[in-house]
Design a protein around this motif. Structure first.
Motif, PDB file in Angstrom:
ATOM      1  N   MET A 298      61.322 144.412  41.034  1.00 21.27           N
ATOM      2  CA  MET A 298      61.543 145.845  41.090  1.00 21.27           C
ATOM      3  C   MET A 298      60.256 146.592  40.759  1.00 21.27           C
TER       4      MET A 298
ATOM      5  N   ALA B  84      58.064 146.664  43.742  1.00 22.07           N
ATOM      6  CA  ALA B  84      58.564 147.611  44.735  1.00 22.07           C
ATOM      7  C   ALA B  84      58.269 149.046  44.317  1.00 22.07           C
TER       8      ALA B  84
ATOM      9  N   ASP C  67      58.774 146.320  50.524  1.00 15.57           N
ATOM     10  CA  ASP C  67      58.734 144.999  49.896  1.00 15.57           C
ATOM     11  C   ASP C  67      59.806 144.104  50.506  1.00 15.57           C
TER      12      ASP C  67
ATOM     13  N   GLN D 218      65.725 139.942  49.421  1.00 15.70           N
ATOM     14  CA  GLN D 218      65.913 141.368  49.207  1.00 15.70           C
ATOM     15  C   GLN D 218      64.841 142.155  49.935  1.00 15.70           C
TER      16      GLN D 218
ATOM     17  N   SER E 262      63.147 146.217  50.101  1.00 12.98           N
ATOM     18  CA  SER E 262      63.052 147.542  49.490  1.00 12.98           C
ATOM     19  C   SER E 262      62.571 148.521  50.544  1.00 12.98           C
TER      20      SER E 262
ATOM     21  N   LEU F 222      63.700 155.026  46.191  1.00 19.58           N
ATOM     22  CA  LEU F 222      63.525 153.663  46.675  1.00 19.58           C
ATOM     23  C   LEU F 222      64.855 152.940  46.575  1.00 19.58           C
TER      24      LEU F 222
ATOM     25  N   THR G 161      66.589 149.084  47.009  1.00 17.83           N
ATOM     26  CA  THR G 161      66.436 147.642  47.191  1.00 17.83           C
ATOM     27  C   THR G 161      67.809 147.061  47.497  1.00 17.83           C
TER      28      THR G 161
ATOM     29  N   GLY H  54      68.464 150.973  42.942  1.00 25.31           N
ATOM     30  CA  GLY H  54      67.778 152.157  43.437  1.00 25.31           C
ATOM     31  C   GLY H  54      67.155 152.978  42.331  1.00 25.31           C
TER      32      GLY H  54
END
Length: 197
Positions: A1, A4, A125, A134, A136, A147, A149, A166
């Motif tokens: 995270m 991202a 990402d 995953q 993003s 953002l 994900t 998010g």
């Protein structure tokens, strides 16, 4: 995270879009994700949500391409219906109904149909884990708006949606983890009718 989010901050000064700048293997992953999300005929699951105040909610999750519904059971009954550019949250305990636009909400990136992670969307990402994948994404022309994900299990080339993470424009974080996922469920369209109010 964190990676991202860093990518989101780096993108805030440029207006790039899509995923053509990614390595070919990651472009292939993004195309698989697009095909999977657009091909879901109905998905239901149990969910646990962690919000910006570290509180936890639980309930039922329903999704078809372009529409999402969360029926909260814990800590108290609420329903959230999102689609067609709008999100409506009804608190059944207080009777309060909240209307939000998805235009500047990261959840809106999941609720366009068909889903295409190019044009006005920027893939920031793509990440693999042990049996997981995953992606993003952010708005290409204004990534500071948030953002999203989207998380999947990826077993023997078969994807299954398992979570959403998010961060919105105000740096509020949210996360939804799915369990007991059932795909191919027939969901009548009226399920996604927003609550009145």
């Amino acid at each position: 995270m964190k990676r991202a989010l860093l990518a989101l901050l780096l993108l805030s000064g440029c207006a790039t879009s899509g995923y053509g700048n990614l390595p070919q293997s990651e472009q292939s992953d993004v195309r698989r994700i697009e095909a999977y999300l657009n091909g879901i005929r109905g998905l239901q699951a149990a969910f646990v949500q962690r919000g910006p105040d570290a509180g936890q909610s639980e309930g039922r999750f329903s999704y078809v391409p372009g529409h999402l519904r969360l029926d909260y059971i814990v800590p108290h009954p609420m329903e959230l219906v999102a689609g067609e550019g709008h999100l409506v949250l009804a608190d059944q305990g207080t009777g309060a109904v909240t209307h939000l636009s998805l235009r500047h909400n990261p959840l809106g990136l999941l609720l366009k149909y068909p889903i295409r992670f190019d044009g006005d969307v920027q893939v920031t990402d793509v990440r693999h884990g042990n049996g997981s994948l995953q992606v993003s994404v952010a708005q290409a022309d204004n990534p500071s708006q948030g953002l999203l994900t989207i998380q999947f299990s990826d077993v023997n080339g078969q994807l299954s949606l398992i979570g959403l993470q998010g961060v919105d424009a105000r740096q509020h974080h949210f996360g939804v983890l799915l369990s007991d996922v059932r795909q191919g469920v027939m969901i009548v369209p009226s399920v996604f009718t927003p609550p009145a109010g």
